[in-house]
Design a protein around this motif. Structure first.
Motif, short mmCIF file in Angstrom:
data_model
loop_
_atom_site.label_atom_id
_atom_site.label_comp_id
_atom_site.label_asym_id
_atom_site.label_seq_id
_atom_site.Cartn_x
_atom_site.Cartn_y
_atom_site.Cartn_z
N ALA A 203 0.84 -1.20 0.00
CA ALA A 203 0.00 0.00 0.00
C ALA A 203 0.87 1.25 0.00
O ALA A 203 0.58 2.24 -0.69
CB ALA A 203 -0.93 0.00 1.21
N ARG A 204 1.96 1.21 0.78
CA ARG A 204 2.88 2.36 0.82
C ARG A 204 3.47 2.60 -0.58
O ARG A 204 3.49 3.74 -1.07
CB ARG A 204 4.00 2.11 1.82
CG ARG A 204 5.00 3.27 1.90
CD ARG A 204 6.20 2.87 2.77
NE ARG A 204 5.79 2.55 4.12
CZ ARG A 204 5.59 3.46 5.07
NH1 ARG A 204 5.78 4.75 4.81
NH2 ARG A 204 5.20 3.09 6.28
N GLN A 205 3.94 1.53 -1.20
CA GLN A 205 4.53 1.67 -2.54
C GLN A 205 3.49 2.19 -3.54
O GLN A 205 3.80 3.05 -4.37
CB GLN A 205 5.09 0.33 -3.01
CG GLN A 205 6.29 -0.15 -2.22
CD GLN A 205 6.81 -1.49 -2.71
OE1 GLN A 205 6.57 -1.88 -3.84
NE2 GLN A 205 7.53 -2.22 -1.85
N ALA A 206 2.27 1.65 -3.42
CA ALA A 206 1.21 2.08 -4.34
C ALA A 206 0.90 3.57 -4.12
O ALA A 206 0.74 4.33 -5.09
CB ALA A 206 -0.04 1.23 -4.14
N ARG B 192 -5.20 2.06 4.75
CA ARG B 192 -4.46 3.11 5.42
C ARG B 192 -3.14 2.58 5.96
O ARG B 192 -3.02 1.41 6.33
CB ARG B 192 -5.27 3.69 6.58
CG ARG B 192 -6.41 4.58 6.14
CD ARG B 192 -7.11 5.21 7.33
NE ARG B 192 -6.19 6.03 8.11
CZ ARG B 192 -5.89 7.29 7.83
NH1 ARG B 192 -6.41 7.88 6.77
NH2 ARG B 192 -5.06 7.98 8.59
N LEU B 193 -2.14 3.47 5.98
CA LEU B 193 -0.85 3.14 6.58
C LEU B 193 -0.88 3.62 8.03
O LEU B 193 -1.93 4.03 8.53
CB LEU B 193 0.27 3.84 5.80
CG LEU B 193 0.25 3.68 4.27
CD1 LEU B 193 1.36 4.50 3.64
CD2 LEU B 193 0.38 2.21 3.89
N ASP B 194 0.28 3.57 8.66
CA ASP B 194 0.32 4.21 9.98
C ASP B 194 0.03 5.70 9.80
O ASP B 194 0.27 6.26 8.72
CB ASP B 194 1.70 4.01 10.61
CG ASP B 194 2.80 4.67 9.79
OD1 ASP B 194 3.16 5.83 10.07
OD2 ASP B 194 3.30 4.00 8.85
N ARG B 195 -0.50 6.30 10.82
CA ARG B 195 -1.06 7.65 10.68
C ARG B 195 -0.04 8.65 10.14
O ARG B 195 -0.37 9.44 9.24
CB ARG B 195 -1.60 8.11 12.03
CG ARG B 195 -2.26 9.46 11.96
CD ARG B 195 -3.07 9.74 13.19
NE ARG B 195 -3.80 10.99 13.06
CZ ARG B 195 -4.73 11.40 13.91
NH1 ARG B 195 -5.02 10.63 14.97
NH2 ARG B 195 -5.34 12.54 13.73
N LYS B 196 1.18 8.64 10.65
CA LYS B 196 2.19 9.61 10.24
C LYS B 196 2.52 9.45 8.75
O LYS B 196 2.51 10.44 7.99
CB LYS B 196 3.45 9.43 11.08
CG LYS B 196 4.55 10.42 10.70
CD LYS B 196 5.81 10.20 11.54
CE LYS B 196 6.91 11.17 11.11
NZ LYS B 196 8.17 10.95 11.87
N SER B 197 2.79 8.21 8.33
CA SER B 197 3.14 7.97 6.93
C SER B 197 1.98 8.33 6.01
O SER B 197 2.16 8.95 4.96
CB SER B 197 3.54 6.51 6.73
OG SER B 197 4.67 6.19 7.51
N ASP B 198 0.78 7.89 6.41
CA ASP B 198 -0.39 8.15 5.57
C ASP B 198 -0.64 9.65 5.43
O ASP B 198 -0.92 10.15 4.34
CB ASP B 198 -1.63 7.46 6.17
CG ASP B 198 -2.60 7.02 5.10
OD1 ASP B 198 -2.26 6.09 4.35
OD2 ASP B 198 -3.69 7.63 5.00
N ASP B 199 -0.52 10.39 6.54
CA ASP B 199 -0.74 11.84 6.50
C ASP B 199 0.29 12.54 5.63
O ASP B 199 -0.03 13.46 4.88
CB ASP B 199 -0.72 12.41 7.92
CG ASP B 199 -1.96 12.04 8.72
OD1 ASP B 199 -2.91 11.51 8.10
OD2 ASP B 199 -1.98 12.27 9.94
#
Length: 409
Positions: free
Chosen positions: A121-124, A160-167
């Motif tokens: 998800a992060r890579q996407a 969703r990722l962890d809040r910090k990364s996602d934000d």
């Protein structure tokens, strides 16, 4: 007393179950025979077997959470540990221990899977952000706008990722979209201003075109319409709701003018073709006067023909050089006849020609005698020089004699 491989009932009605740790009291049975007591607690054991089997299947085939699975295992383990059943309780404990191991393994597998999914998800999302940031600089407003909307849908479909990364990623993604929207808004605002300016310019062009539509000053007006068309093209497009109406008015005004001009030119062309036919007839009549036999009669006839010629008017431009050339040729032939007649009948000119001829003849005779004398004296250089001078005087004499012949000898 009654017994089986996993339990027994003593004479007091107490029921026991055999385990690896020795016999454990299951309970007391006073309501019937020892066989019925064993059968009752064996059925309770079978019930535990069924429940454990069901739990094993749920753990294996469903998405039962580790928390719920461990709660169910604890409940069943409590029942096993309370020894309220007759059967292989140690086997049930082993199955429950295996279930715990399976649930833990599944928990780790799910944790690893979740980590993989999170990484994917992060890579996407990073890929979506990179594309959005690239699109932010695009001027393909429609295509880029549609693509950004599609990227938003793709973002929403990802976990969703962890809040910090996602934000952080969302902030970059949102900033790219905002930057594109701001540039697109500025572009279309500028375009609207340009189109409004184009509308005002074309309104002026239309007004002038309509004012010129009734003009009969064909050449200058047609040239002005060409200039107006060039200005129209240079003005750019107005707003869509105005462009077609302005063009129809602009083109309509030109059509009125050029239609009127075409009708006038068609009428004029027909008249000029008729004029050409009449002038061709006059030229043919004039050409019959040649060669000139009777100068006076030819001159009078040509004058009559020329008067009728001048009264006819214009012919088509492309035919004008040829027809006028033929008429001028007849006129020149008559003029040359007049000049020849004048030279022939002019006594003063005849006398001058005769005098010049005599002088040239005397000069030629004198030069010839000088040449003969030089040759006799052996002075060939002088003789050759005088001979060249003689050639020039002889040429002048021949020309004078020819002119004298035109006067009748």
């Amino acid at each position: 007393m009654s017994s089986d491989p996993w339990g027994r009932v003593d004479e007091t009605g107490t029921v026991y179950v055999r385990t690896a740790d020795g016999e454990q009291v299951v309970g007391s049975w006073q309501a019937g025979t020892p066989e019925e007591a064993l059968a009752y607690f064996e059925r309770k054991y079978e019930g535990l077997v069924v429940e454990i089997g069901l739990l094993e299947r749920r753990v294996r085939t469903t998405d039962l959470s580790a928390k719920d699975a461990m709660a169910a295992i604890g409940h069943l383990r409590q029942q096993v540990d309370e020894h309220h059943a007759v059967g292989d309780l140690d086997a049930l404990r082993k199955r429950l221990d295996q279930l715990v191991a399976d649930v833990e393994a599944r928990r780790e597998e799910r944790k690893a899977q979740k980590a993989r999914q999170s990484d994917e998800a992060r890579q996407a999302k990073e890929k979506l952000v990179a594309e959005a940031e690239e699109l932010a600089a695009s001027e393909q407003w429609r295509a880029a706008g549609e693509r950004l909307r599609a990227l938003v849908d793709s973002w929403k479909s990802l976990p969703r990722l962890d809040r910090k990364s996602d934000d952080e990623l969302w902030h970059r993604f949102s900033h790219a979209r905002s930057a594109f929207s701001k540039r697109r808004k500025a572009h279309f605002a500028s375009l609207d201003a340009q189109r409004e300016e184009a509308r005002k310019t074309k309104e002026r062009l239309v007004a002038e075109a309509e004012a010129l539509s009734g003009s009969t000053d064909w050449g200058p007006t047609a040239a002005r319409y060409r200039e107006l068309m060039a200005d129209w093209k240079a003005a750019g497009r107005a707003q869509r709701e105005h462009e077609d109406d302005l063009w129809n008015r602009f083109r309509g005004a030109q059509d009125i003018f050029f239609q009127a001009r075409s009708e006038v030119f068609a009428e004029r062309d027909a008249e000029q073709r008729e004029n050409l036919t009449r002038k061709e007839e006059l030229v043919a009549e004039a050409e019959k006067l040649l060669p000139v036999q009777d100068l006076k009669a030819a001159r009078a006839a040509f004058r009559s023909i020329n008067e009728r010629w001048e009264a006819i008017g214009h012919v088509p431009r492309d035919a004008r050089p040829k027809i006028e050339g033929r008429m001028h040729a007849v006129e020149r032939a008559i003029q040359e006849s007049e000049e020849a007649e004048w030279r022939r009948t002019n006594p003063e000119a005849r006398a001058r020609a005769a005098g010049l001829t005599g002088q040239l003849q005397d000069a030629v005779d004198k030069l010839q005698k000088q040449i003969d004398a030089a040759r006799a004296a052996g002075n060939d250089a002088k003789a050759d020089k005088l001979a060249r001078e003689l050639e020039g005087r002889q040429a002048l004499l021949d020309q004078a004699l020819k002119g004298l012949e035109e006067f009748g000898g």
